[in-house]
Design a protein around this motif. Structure first.
Motif, PDB file in Angstrom:
ATOM      1  N   ARG A 423       0.863  -1.186   0.000  1.00  0.00           N
ATOM      2  CA  ARG A 423       0.000   0.000   0.000  1.00  0.00           C
ATOM      3  C   ARG A 423       0.897   1.233   0.000  1.00  0.00           C
ATOM      4  O   ARG A 423       2.013   1.186   0.529  1.00  0.00           O
ATOM      5  CB  ARG A 423      -0.917   0.003   1.225  1.00  0.00           C
ATOM      6  CG  ARG A 423      -1.820  -1.224   1.302  1.00  0.00           C
ATOM      7  CD  ARG A 423      -3.030  -0.987   2.204  1.00  0.00           C
ATOM      8  NE  ARG A 423      -2.656  -0.613   3.563  1.00  0.00           N
ATOM      9  CZ  ARG A 423      -3.516  -0.080   4.443  1.00  0.00           C
ATOM     10  NH1 ARG A 423      -4.763   0.144   4.095  1.00  0.00           N
ATOM     11  NH2 ARG A 423      -3.104   0.222   5.661  1.00  0.00           N
ATOM     12  N   GLU A 445       3.090  -0.532   7.881  1.00  0.00           N
ATOM     13  CA  GLU A 445       2.020   0.003   7.043  1.00  0.00           C
ATOM     14  C   GLU A 445       1.955   1.523   7.185  1.00  0.00           C
ATOM     15  O   GLU A 445       2.446   2.092   8.164  1.00  0.00           O
ATOM     16  CB  GLU A 445       0.681  -0.618   7.438  1.00  0.00           C
ATOM     17  CG  GLU A 445       0.585  -2.117   7.180  1.00  0.00           C
ATOM     18  CD  GLU A 445       0.590  -2.462   5.711  1.00  0.00           C
ATOM     19  OE1 GLU A 445       0.407  -1.556   4.873  1.00  0.00           O
ATOM     20  OE2 GLU A 445       0.782  -3.651   5.368  1.00  0.00           O
ATOM     21  N   PRO A 447       0.546   5.203   8.099  1.00  0.00           N
ATOM     22  CA  PRO A 447      -0.225   5.602   9.292  1.00  0.00           C
ATOM     23  C   PRO A 447      -1.735   5.478   9.072  1.00  0.00           C
ATOM     24  O   PRO A 447      -2.225   5.627   7.951  1.00  0.00           O
ATOM     25  CB  PRO A 447       0.185   7.064   9.506  1.00  0.00           C
ATOM     26  CG  PRO A 447       1.504   7.197   8.820  1.00  0.00           C
ATOM     27  CD  PRO A 447       1.461   6.261   7.656  1.00  0.00           C
ATOM     28  N   GLU A 448      -2.429   5.192  10.132  1.00  0.00           N
ATOM     29  CA  GLU A 448      -3.888   5.090  10.057  1.00  0.00           C
ATOM     30  C   GLU A 448      -4.474   6.401   9.539  1.00  0.00           C
ATOM     31  O   GLU A 448      -4.050   7.489   9.939  1.00  0.00           O
ATOM     32  CB  GLU A 448      -4.449   4.772  11.445  1.00  0.00           C
ATOM     33  CG  GLU A 448      -5.936   4.479  11.431  1.00  0.00           C
ATOM     34  CD  GLU A 448      -6.447   4.040  12.795  1.00  0.00           C
ATOM     35  OE1 GLU A 448      -7.675   3.976  12.959  1.00  0.00           O
ATOM     36  OE2 GLU A 448      -5.605   3.760  13.684  1.00  0.00           O
ATOM     37  N   GLY A 449      -5.410   6.278   8.643  1.00  0.00           N
ATOM     38  CA  GLY A 449      -6.025   7.454   8.041  1.00  0.00           C
ATOM     39  C   GLY A 449      -5.364   7.904   6.749  1.00  0.00           C
ATOM     40  O   GLY A 449      -5.839   8.826   6.092  1.00  0.00           O
ATOM     41  N   THR A 450      -4.239   7.264   6.395  1.00  0.00           N
ATOM     42  CA  THR A 450      -3.566   7.613   5.137  1.00  0.00           C
ATOM     43  C   THR A 450      -4.489   7.300   3.958  1.00  0.00           C
ATOM     44  O   THR A 450      -5.103   6.231   3.911  1.00  0.00           O
ATOM     45  CB  THR A 450      -2.251   6.825   4.984  1.00  0.00           C
ATOM     46  OG1 THR A 450      -1.373   7.183   6.049  1.00  0.00           O
ATOM     47  CG2 THR A 450      -1.596   7.117   3.646  1.00  0.00           C
TER      48      THR A 450
END
Length: 613
Positions: A423, A445, A447-450
């Motif tokens: 990703r 991975e 960052p969350e919200g990317t």
């Protein structure tokens, strides 16, 4: 007549002595026995085609007998590795048909007849012994990556990191060096047909500027992205870029692009390029399209990273095994066939079934390739594009692509290879993953919200460039047609093509051109000739075809970019025609300035004979 025999790869024949030759002091040519036939089996060979399988290896071979002469080859199609079977349409008994895409090989000449006038099959050596037994031999050149071999050293955590940016673009940290593959990060590819599926990390330009070197695999615009390189050149025009020494230069269109890059390095195939004491790379050619396609091996402290990119048969199928990381394309859908075709068998039902079948074949082919090569880690990439322009809604809906997770699941069922579905912004730490694939820090991975997927594209600046060609002065004069096709240089081939300029919906463009080209004598008749001839009708969106004509671009912009609709009678792929217009056009564009000057000097009249009403 044909038959299939199973035979083991064991016999008491004396192996003919072969001359070994050495290169770089460490590798030599080898002779491999692929198949043994006993004297009885040789005596039972039928005239024509004979199929054999080596039971111990599971590999298949074809022998063709014509009186006392024998020819032999592997039973592997040069296109995508399909298996040949008897061609029941060939009453002469000389050809075989591939079960994947119906390619046909005349085994008596070892030339492919579908597509016609295209490729030759590699032959094997046939050796007879004193007892009339037979050996099939393959003379194997040394593997170039085995020259000056290096044993893998232990990697520190964080020493080698691979970050996925988008599509085929990877950012590799290799010790204190950074290397980037195939940067396509803004704009379209193939005129206006392909757009990025993934949202690149916001720092993509900084990443490119920090690179020590960039590898660009080939000239297709989803790998050689001039909009991306223009941004980069504005900051680092001297960044070192490396490409293979292909027949069609990767940067053949650099001067016309207006992009100011000053440090492009063309390197020979199969030779290590030393970056520093720990890092080197080697570019290899494709076996099907050596004139334009390449792949690469990067080695750091003895650990190899293999990137086969878009190659159909990378390095002719000879690749290093057990590399640390392998990445390849996987998705399919990178062609106008069959979505842009109509007439005859090309119904919507047929196309849907064909696409479904082809995608499954491609998945199985990639999974088998990974199983054979046994990399420690495999990553599917170079397939993350979308036909997002509204005018290409039909293509987007019908051109289904493979799911990388489906491929990875298939690989995991058949092997112990670790898989990674990337990703944007995700980073693989090679040292961690090689030491412990379960390490939670092995793959970081984003960052969350990317934002992962793009939901908007800036169409207008790129469409304006295409639209500018529509009203160009060149196209006021119908003699541009003769000028262009004379420049293109394709003739002496029995094919008649009807070219129709169209609007967005592929209806004739008002005031556009509709004309015939007879490539047998490069004439432009008002009607189709009376002789027997193959015929193709090519409808092209007017902005794209005129942009291509004006700038002397390759027709991949049209065909792979889904900017045409095609019919053909009979339903035969004319390899020489398409290969010429997709790869072999002149390296410099038509001299339109000279054309216009000449036209002005010879009179202002404008011929209307080729224009539609």
């Amino acid at each position: 007549m044909s038959h299939r025999n199973d035979t083991s790869n064991c016999c008491s024949f004396k192996i003919p002595r072969q001359r070994n030759w050495q290169t770089m002091g460490s590798t030599e040519q080898t002779t491999e026995i692929l198949l043994c036939l006993s004297p009885v089996e040789v005596a039972n060979l039928k005239e024509g085609i004979n199929f054999f399988r080596n039971k111990s290896t599971g590999k298949d071979y074809i022998l063709y007998k014509s009186k006392s002469r024998l020819r032999a080859c592997k039973n592997v199609c040069k296109h995508q590795g399909g298996l040949f079977i008897k061609d029941i349409e060939d009453l002469a008994g000389r050809s075989v048909r591939c079960t994947k895409h119906n390619w046909k090989l005349d085994v008596s000449t070892m030339k492919y007849i579908n597509p016609p006038e295209s490729f030759c099959q590699d032959e094997l050596v046939v050796e007879m012994d004193e007892n009339n037994g037979l050996l099939l031999l393959e003379l194997n050149p040394p593997n170039p990556w085995d020259s000056e071999p290096r044993s893998p050293e232990e990697l520190d955590f964080g020493e080698v990191q691979i970050t996925y940016l988008t599509h085929a673009c990877m950012d590799l940290k290799l010790g204190d060096k950074r290397m980037v593959f195939d940067p396509w990060l803004i704009g379209p590819a193939f005129a206006r047909g392909w757009w990025l599926l993934h949202e690149p990390p916001s720092d993509w330009l900084e990443r490119l500027c920090q690179a020590d070197l960039i590898y660009i695999s080939h000239l297709h615009s989803d790998h050689l992205s001039y909009p991306t390189l223009k941004k980069l050149a504005g900051r680092r025009p001297d960044i070192p870029i490396y490409v293979g020494n292909t027949e069609r230069p990767v940067f053949w269109n650099l001067n016309q692009s207006g992009v100011q890059l000053t440090n492009i390095n063309v390197v020979p195939f199969g030779i290590w390029q030393q970056v520093d004491k720990n890092l080197r790379f080697m570019i290899l050619m494709d076996g099907v399209h050596p004139e334009m396609d390449t792949c690469i091996i990067v080695e750091y402290k003895g650990h190899k990273i293999l990137n086969t990119v878009d190659c159909t048969r990378p390095n002719g199928g000879r690749l290093p095994t057990k590399v640390a990381l392998m990445m390849s394309d996987f998705a399919g859908g990178a062609s106008g066939f069959p979505m842009t075709f109509s007439g005859g068998k090309f119904t919507e039902e047929w196309k849907a079934q064909f696409i479904k079948t082809e995608r499954k074949k491609l998945l199985n082919y990639k999974a088998q390739l990974v199983k054979n090569l046994q990399p420690r880690i495999y990553c599917p990439f170079a397939g993350y594009f979308v036909e997002s322009h509204p005018s290409d809604k039909y293509i987007k809906e019908t051109n289904t692509k493979n799911d990388p997770n489906e491929l990875n699941n298939l690989i995991k069922k058949n092997s112990d290879v670790i898989t990674w579905t990337p990703r944007p912004g995700a980073t693989l730490d090679l040292g961690r993953m090689l030491k412990d694939p379960t390490d939670s820090k092995g793959i970081i991975e984003p960052p969350e919200g990317t934002k992962i997927y793009k939901d908007s594209w800036d169409f207008e600046p790129y469409l304006e460039i295409l639209n500018a060609a529509v009203g160009d002065e060149i196209f006021l004069h119908s003699s541009w047609i003769k000028e262009y096709f004379t420049w293109a240089g394709f003739k002496d081939y029995n094919l008649v093509v009807r070219m129709i300029e169209t609007d967005e919906d592929f209806n004739p463009f008002p005031g556009g051109y509709d004309y015939l080209v007879d490539f047998l004598d490069l004439s432009f008749p008002k009607e189709r000739p009376q002789r027997e001839h193959p015929y193709e009708e090519i409808r092209s969106r007017v902005d794209v075809i005129r942009h291509v004509v004006k700038n002397g671009l390759l027709w991949d912009e049209l065909y792979i970019g889904f900017q045409t609709r095609l019919q053909r009678d009979p339903d035969i792929y004319h390899h020489l025609f398409w290969n010429h217009f997709q790869i072999k056009l002149p390296l410099t564009p038509p001299n339109w300035r000279s054309f216009l000057t000449c036209y002005e000097q010879n009179g202002p009249g404008i011929s209307q004979e080729c224009k539609t009403t």
